[in-house]
Design a protein around this motif. Sequence first.
Motif, mmCIF file in Angstrom:
data_model
loop_
_atom_site.group_PDB
_atom_site.id
_atom_site.type_symbol
_atom_site.label_atom_id
_atom_site.label_comp_id
_atom_site.label_asym_id
_atom_site.label_seq_id
_atom_site.Cartn_x
_atom_site.Cartn_y
_atom_site.Cartn_z
ATOM 1 N N SER A 10 0.836 -1.214 0.000
ATOM 2 C CA SER A 10 0.000 0.000 0.000
ATOM 3 C C SER A 10 0.867 1.259 0.000
ATOM 4 C CB SER A 10 -0.947 0.003 1.198
ATOM 5 O OG SER A 10 -0.206 -0.047 2.416
ATOM 6 N N ASP A 11 1.984 1.231 0.705
ATOM 7 C CA ASP A 11 2.908 2.378 0.703
ATOM 8 C C ASP A 11 3.527 2.567 -0.675
ATOM 9 O OD1 ASP A 11 2.353 2.599 3.389
ATOM 10 O OD2 ASP A 11 4.390 2.110 4.077
ATOM 11 N N GLN A 12 3.910 1.453 -1.302
ATOM 12 C CA GLN A 12 4.519 1.529 -2.627
ATOM 13 C C GLN A 12 3.553 2.130 -3.638
ATOM 14 O OE1 GLN A 12 6.416 -2.163 -3.893
ATOM 15 N NE2 GLN A 12 6.727 -2.740 -1.759
ATOM 16 N N VAL A 13 2.305 1.682 -3.592
ATOM 17 C CA VAL A 13 1.289 2.204 -4.515
ATOM 18 C C VAL A 13 1.046 3.684 -4.246
ATOM 19 C CG1 VAL A 13 -1.146 2.059 -5.171
ATOM 20 C CG2 VAL A 13 0.191 -0.031 -4.883
ATOM 21 N N GLY A 14 0.914 4.043 -2.986
ATOM 22 C CA GLY A 14 0.700 5.443 -2.627
ATOM 23 C C GLY A 14 1.816 6.352 -3.100
ATOM 24 N N GLU A 15 3.038 5.883 -3.006
ATOM 25 C CA GLU A 15 4.185 6.673 -3.459
ATOM 26 C C GLU A 15 4.159 6.863 -4.968
ATOM 27 O OE1 GLU A 15 7.513 4.492 -1.922
ATOM 28 O OE2 GLU A 15 7.208 5.230 0.113
ATOM 29 N N LYS A 16 3.724 5.824 -5.679
ATOM 30 C CA LYS A 16 3.705 5.904 -7.145
ATOM 31 C C LYS A 16 2.605 6.822 -7.660
ATOM 32 C CE LYS A 16 7.128 3.242 -7.987
ATOM 33 N NZ LYS A 16 8.381 3.860 -8.357
ATOM 34 N N ILE A 17 1.461 6.850 -6.982
ATOM 35 C CA ILE A 17 0.350 7.645 -7.509
ATOM 36 C C ILE A 17 0.413 9.110 -7.087
ATOM 37 C CG2 ILE A 17 -1.190 5.670 -7.740
ATOM 38 C CD1 ILE A 17 -2.639 6.584 -5.229
ATOM 39 N N THR A 18 1.253 9.419 -6.103
ATOM 40 C CA THR A 18 1.420 10.812 -5.684
ATOM 41 C C THR A 18 2.492 11.455 -6.558
ATOM 42 O OG1 THR A 18 0.879 10.201 -3.400
ATOM 43 C CG2 THR A 18 1.947 12.343 -3.749
ATOM 44 N N PRO A 19 2.130 12.534 -7.274
ATOM 45 C CA PRO A 19 3.126 13.195 -8.135
ATOM 46 C C PRO A 19 4.309 13.731 -7.321
ATOM 47 C CG PRO A 19 0.907 14.036 -8.557
ATOM 48 C CD PRO A 19 0.825 13.174 -7.337
ATOM 49 N N ASP A 20 5.499 13.668 -7.899
ATOM 50 C CA ASP A 20 6.689 14.182 -7.219
ATOM 51 C C ASP A 20 6.544 15.656 -6.866
ATOM 52 O OD1 ASP A 20 7.939 11.742 -7.211
ATOM 53 O OD2 ASP A 20 9.231 12.164 -8.929
ATOM 54 N N SER A 21 5.781 16.377 -7.658
ATOM 55 C CA SER A 21 5.604 17.811 -7.389
ATOM 56 C C SER A 21 4.876 18.060 -6.071
ATOM 57 C CB SER A 21 4.836 18.476 -8.539
ATOM 58 O OG SER A 21 3.544 17.893 -8.662
ATOM 59 N N GLN A 22 4.199 17.049 -5.558
ATOM 60 C CA GLN A 22 3.481 17.182 -4.298
ATOM 61 C C GLN A 22 4.261 16.601 -3.119
ATOM 62 O OE1 GLN A 22 -0.433 15.511 -4.720
ATOM 63 N NE2 GLN A 22 -1.028 16.959 -6.302
ATOM 64 N N LYS A 23 5.496 16.200 -3.368
ATOM 65 C CA LYS A 23 6.332 15.608 -2.327
ATOM 66 C C LYS A 23 7.485 16.545 -2.011
ATOM 67 C CE LYS A 23 5.581 11.016 -4.297
ATOM 68 N NZ LYS A 23 6.256 9.889 -4.963
ATOM 69 N N SER A 24 7.877 16.559 -0.751
ATOM 70 C CA SER A 24 9.050 17.340 -0.371
ATOM 71 C C SER A 24 10.303 16.585 -0.815
ATOM 72 C CB SER A 24 9.079 17.548 1.143
ATOM 73 O OG SER A 24 9.354 16.315 1.800
ATOM 74 N N SER A 25 11.409 17.286 -0.833
ATOM 75 C CA SER A 25 12.685 16.645 -1.181
ATOM 76 C C SER A 25 13.006 15.541 -0.187
ATOM 77 C CB SER A 25 13.815 17.673 -1.184
ATOM 78 O OG SER A 25 13.594 18.635 -2.177
ATOM 79 N N LEU A 26 12.671 15.771 1.075
ATOM 80 C CA LEU A 26 12.911 14.761 2.108
ATOM 81 C C LEU A 26 12.075 13.511 1.837
ATOM 82 C CD1 LEU A 26 14.278 13.972 4.752
ATOM 83 C CD2 LEU A 26 12.367 15.057 5.959
ATOM 84 N N ASP A 27 10.801 13.697 1.460
ATOM 85 C CA ASP A 27 9.942 12.550 1.138
ATOM 86 C C ASP A 27 10.486 11.770 -0.052
ATOM 87 O OD1 ASP A 27 8.155 13.027 3.210
ATOM 88 O OD2 ASP A 27 6.750 14.169 1.946
#
Length: 99
Positions: A10-27
């Motif tokens: 579930s974490d892997q899927v969530g990471e893939k569907i969230t655009p990088d533009s919505q993630k911090s550099s740390l994330d």
Amino acid sequence: MSDSLRKPLSDQVGEKITPDSQKSSLDQAKESVTGAADRAAGAVQPDSNKSAGQKLGDSTRDGADQGKGVLGQAQEALGNAAQSVKDTVSGTGNTANKP
């Protein structure tokens, strides 16, 4: 090695569907590190010790990795073709076949 040491599907899927533009550099860095650790754990964990979810995740990821290889080869071929056309148009291409 148990699935408890693996990144949940579930974490892997969530990471893939969230655009990088919505993630911090740390994330993004965290995802990269935990993803690499999960790949390593998946590579050494026998399929017989994996849950159905982890088997699915590993096989899907392996297929995606192979797809990246094919995509990369296609991109390289297109880039080479474009460069060849550019060289031909500008007159800097291979003149071995010219009269």
